[in-house]
Design a protein around this motif. Structure first.
Motif, PDB file in Angstrom:
ATOM      1  N   LEU A   1     -14.655   6.758  -0.102  1.00 13.35           N
ATOM      2  CA  LEU A   1     -13.450   7.498   0.261  1.00 13.35           C
ATOM      3  C   LEU A   1     -12.246   7.052  -0.570  1.00 13.35           C
ATOM      4  CD1 LEU A   1     -12.066   9.513   2.184  1.00 13.35           C
ATOM      5  CD2 LEU A   1     -11.730   7.618   3.749  1.00 13.35           C
ATOM      6  N   LEU A   2     -12.047   5.754  -0.686  1.00 14.16           N
ATOM      7  CA  LEU A   2     -10.901   5.247  -1.437  1.00 14.16           C
ATOM      8  C   LEU A   2     -11.018   5.547  -2.935  1.00 14.16           C
ATOM      9  CD1 LEU A   2     -10.328   1.832   0.348  1.00 14.16           C
ATOM     10  CD2 LEU A   2      -8.973   3.909   0.586  1.00 14.16           C
ATOM     11  N   ASN A   3     -12.235   5.498  -3.471  1.00  7.41           N
ATOM     12  CA  ASN A   3     -12.408   5.789  -4.898  1.00  7.41           C
ATOM     13  C   ASN A   3     -12.240   7.275  -5.214  1.00  7.41           C
ATOM     14  OD1 ASN A   3     -12.730   3.297  -6.207  1.00  7.41           O
ATOM     15  ND2 ASN A   3     -14.808   3.131  -5.432  1.00  7.41           N
ATOM     16  N   ARG A   4     -12.353   8.141  -4.218  1.00  5.08           N
ATOM     17  CA  ARG A   4     -12.142   9.577  -4.431  1.00  5.08           C
ATOM     18  C   ARG A   4     -10.662   9.960  -4.467  1.00  5.08           C
ATOM     19  NH1 ARG A   4     -16.425  11.677  -0.133  1.00  5.08           N
ATOM     20  NH2 ARG A   4     -18.316  11.166  -1.277  1.00  5.08           N
TER      21      ARG A   4
ATOM     22  N   LEU B   1       0.838  -1.195   0.000  1.00  2.00           N
ATOM     23  CA  LEU B   1       0.000   0.000   0.000  1.00  2.00           C
ATOM     24  C   LEU B   1       0.871   1.242   0.000  1.00  2.00           C
ATOM     25  CD1 LEU B   1      -2.616  -1.043   2.678  1.00  2.00           C
ATOM     26  CD2 LEU B   1      -2.907  -1.063   0.220  1.00  2.00           C
ATOM     27  N   GLN B   2       0.427   2.264  -0.725  1.00  2.00           N
ATOM     28  CA  GLN B   2       1.207   3.487  -0.812  1.00  2.00           C
ATOM     29  C   GLN B   2       0.334   4.693  -0.483  1.00  2.00           C
ATOM     30  OE1 GLN B   2       3.141   3.856  -4.598  1.00  2.00           O
ATOM     31  NE2 GLN B   2       3.255   1.664  -4.840  1.00  2.00           N
TER      32      GLN B   2
ATOM     33  N   TYR C   1      -2.686   3.920   2.184  1.00  3.81           N
ATOM     34  CA  TYR C   1      -2.065   3.396   3.396  1.00  3.81           C
ATOM     35  C   TYR C   1      -2.614   4.120   4.623  1.00  3.81           C
ATOM     36  CZ  TYR C   1       1.409   2.306   6.927  1.00  3.81           C
ATOM     37  OH  TYR C   1       2.021   1.908   8.088  1.00  3.81           O
ATOM     38  N   SER C   2      -2.701   5.422   4.558  1.00  2.00           N
ATOM     39  CA  SER C   2      -3.180   6.211   5.692  1.00  2.00           C
ATOM     40  C   SER C   2      -4.625   5.875   6.053  1.00  2.00           C
ATOM     41  CB  SER C   2      -3.079   7.705   5.382  1.00  2.00           C
ATOM     42  OG  SER C   2      -1.759   8.061   5.120  1.00  2.00           O
ATOM     43  N   VAL C   3      -5.475   5.752   5.046  1.00  2.00           N
ATOM     44  CA  VAL C   3      -6.888   5.467   5.286  1.00  2.00           C
ATOM     45  C   VAL C   3      -7.060   4.051   5.840  1.00  2.00           C
ATOM     46  CG1 VAL C   3      -9.141   5.164   4.179  1.00  2.00           C
ATOM     47  CG2 VAL C   3      -7.686   7.096   3.550  1.00  2.00           C
ATOM     48  N   ILE C   4      -6.385   3.073   5.251  1.00  2.93           N
ATOM     49  CA  ILE C   4      -6.497   1.684   5.711  1.00  2.93           C
ATOM     50  C   ILE C   4      -5.951   1.562   7.133  1.00  2.93           C
ATOM     51  CG2 ILE C   4      -5.778  -0.694   5.291  1.00  2.93           C
ATOM     52  CD1 ILE C   4      -7.673   0.323   3.166  1.00  2.93           C
ATOM     53  N   LYS C   5      -4.853   2.213   7.402  1.00  2.01           N
ATOM     54  CA  LYS C   5      -4.267   2.165   8.741  1.00  2.01           C
ATOM     55  C   LYS C   5      -5.232   2.737   9.776  1.00  2.01           C
ATOM     56  CE  LYS C   5      -0.146   3.515  11.270  1.00  2.01           C
ATOM     57  NZ  LYS C   5       1.114   4.250  11.221  1.00  2.01           N
ATOM     58  N   MET C   6      -5.916   3.822   9.427  1.00  2.00           N
ATOM     59  CA  MET C   6      -6.893   4.428  10.315  1.00  2.00           C
ATOM     60  C   MET C   6      -8.034   3.444  10.605  1.00  2.00           C
ATOM     61  SD  MET C   6      -9.287   7.781   9.690  1.00  2.00           S
ATOM     62  CE  MET C   6     -10.151   6.957   8.366  1.00  2.00           C
ATOM     63  N   TYR C   7      -8.536   2.781   9.571  1.00  2.00           N
ATOM     64  CA  TYR C   7      -9.623   1.817   9.747  1.00  2.00           C
ATOM     65  C   TYR C   7      -9.178   0.635  10.597  1.00  2.00           C
ATOM     66  CZ  TYR C   7     -13.776   3.268   7.222  1.00  2.00           C
ATOM     67  OH  TYR C   7     -14.939   3.880   6.863  1.00  2.00           O
TER      68      TYR C   7
ATOM     69  N   THR D   1      -2.918   8.388  -8.681  1.00  2.00           N
ATOM     70  CA  THR D   1      -1.465   8.312  -8.420  1.00  2.00           C
ATOM     71  C   THR D   1      -1.165   7.799  -7.043  1.00  2.00           C
ATOM     72  OG1 THR D   1      -1.454  10.630  -7.752  1.00  2.00           O
ATOM     73  CG2 THR D   1      -0.893  10.142 -10.052  1.00  2.00           C
ATOM     74  N   SER D   2      -2.126   7.896  -6.112  1.00  2.00           N
ATOM     75  CA  SER D   2      -1.869   7.436  -4.750  1.00  2.00           C
ATOM     76  C   SER D   2      -2.474   6.058  -4.480  1.00  2.00           C
ATOM     77  CB  SER D   2      -2.412   8.432  -3.731  1.00  2.00           C
ATOM     78  OG  SER D   2      -3.820   8.506  -3.816  1.00  2.00           O
ATOM     79  N   ARG D   3      -3.048   5.464  -5.508  1.00  2.00           N
ATOM     80  CA  ARG D   3      -3.643   4.141  -5.340  1.00  2.00           C
ATOM     81  C   ARG D   3      -2.579   3.060  -5.406  1.00  2.00           C
ATOM     82  NH1 ARG D   3      -9.438   4.245  -8.454  1.00  2.00           N
ATOM     83  NH2 ARG D   3     -10.244   6.002  -7.302  1.00  2.00           N
ATOM     84  N   ILE D   4      -3.009   1.840  -5.109  1.00  2.00           N
ATOM     85  CA  ILE D   4      -2.103   0.687  -5.059  1.00  2.00           C
ATOM     86  C   ILE D   4      -1.481   0.436  -6.412  1.00  2.00           C
ATOM     87  CG2 ILE D   4      -1.998  -1.793  -4.601  1.00  2.00           C
ATOM     88  CD1 ILE D   4      -4.381  -1.360  -2.701  1.00  2.00           C
TER      89      ILE D   4
END
Length: 61
Positions: A51-54, A3-4, A8-14, A58-61
């Motif tokens: 949230l992830l689709n927004r 994850l990049q 990464y930040s959003v998944i880590k928060m969840y 460039t910041s996606r996996i």
């Protein structure tokens, strides 16, 4: 899977709140479904999917 960036930040928060998160992709790489495990049950999480689709591609996996 590596994850990049913002993903990464959003998944880590969840993952601080939920034990596991499932992310389902379609053939074009768009996230079509997300689920979170809570109290031993899998629940669909539409907010995480939106949230992830927004996030910029460039910041996606």
């Amino acid at each position: 899977m590596k994850l990049q960036g913002s993903y990464y930040s959003v998944i880590k928060m969840y993952l601080t709140k939920y034990n596991q998160v499932k992310i389902h992709f379609d053939t074009q790489g768009k996230i079509v479904k997300t689920e979170k495990e809570q109290d031993g049950f899998w629940q669909t999480d539409r907010n995480l999917c939106k949230l992830l689709n927004r996030l910029p591609k460039t910041s996606r996996i």
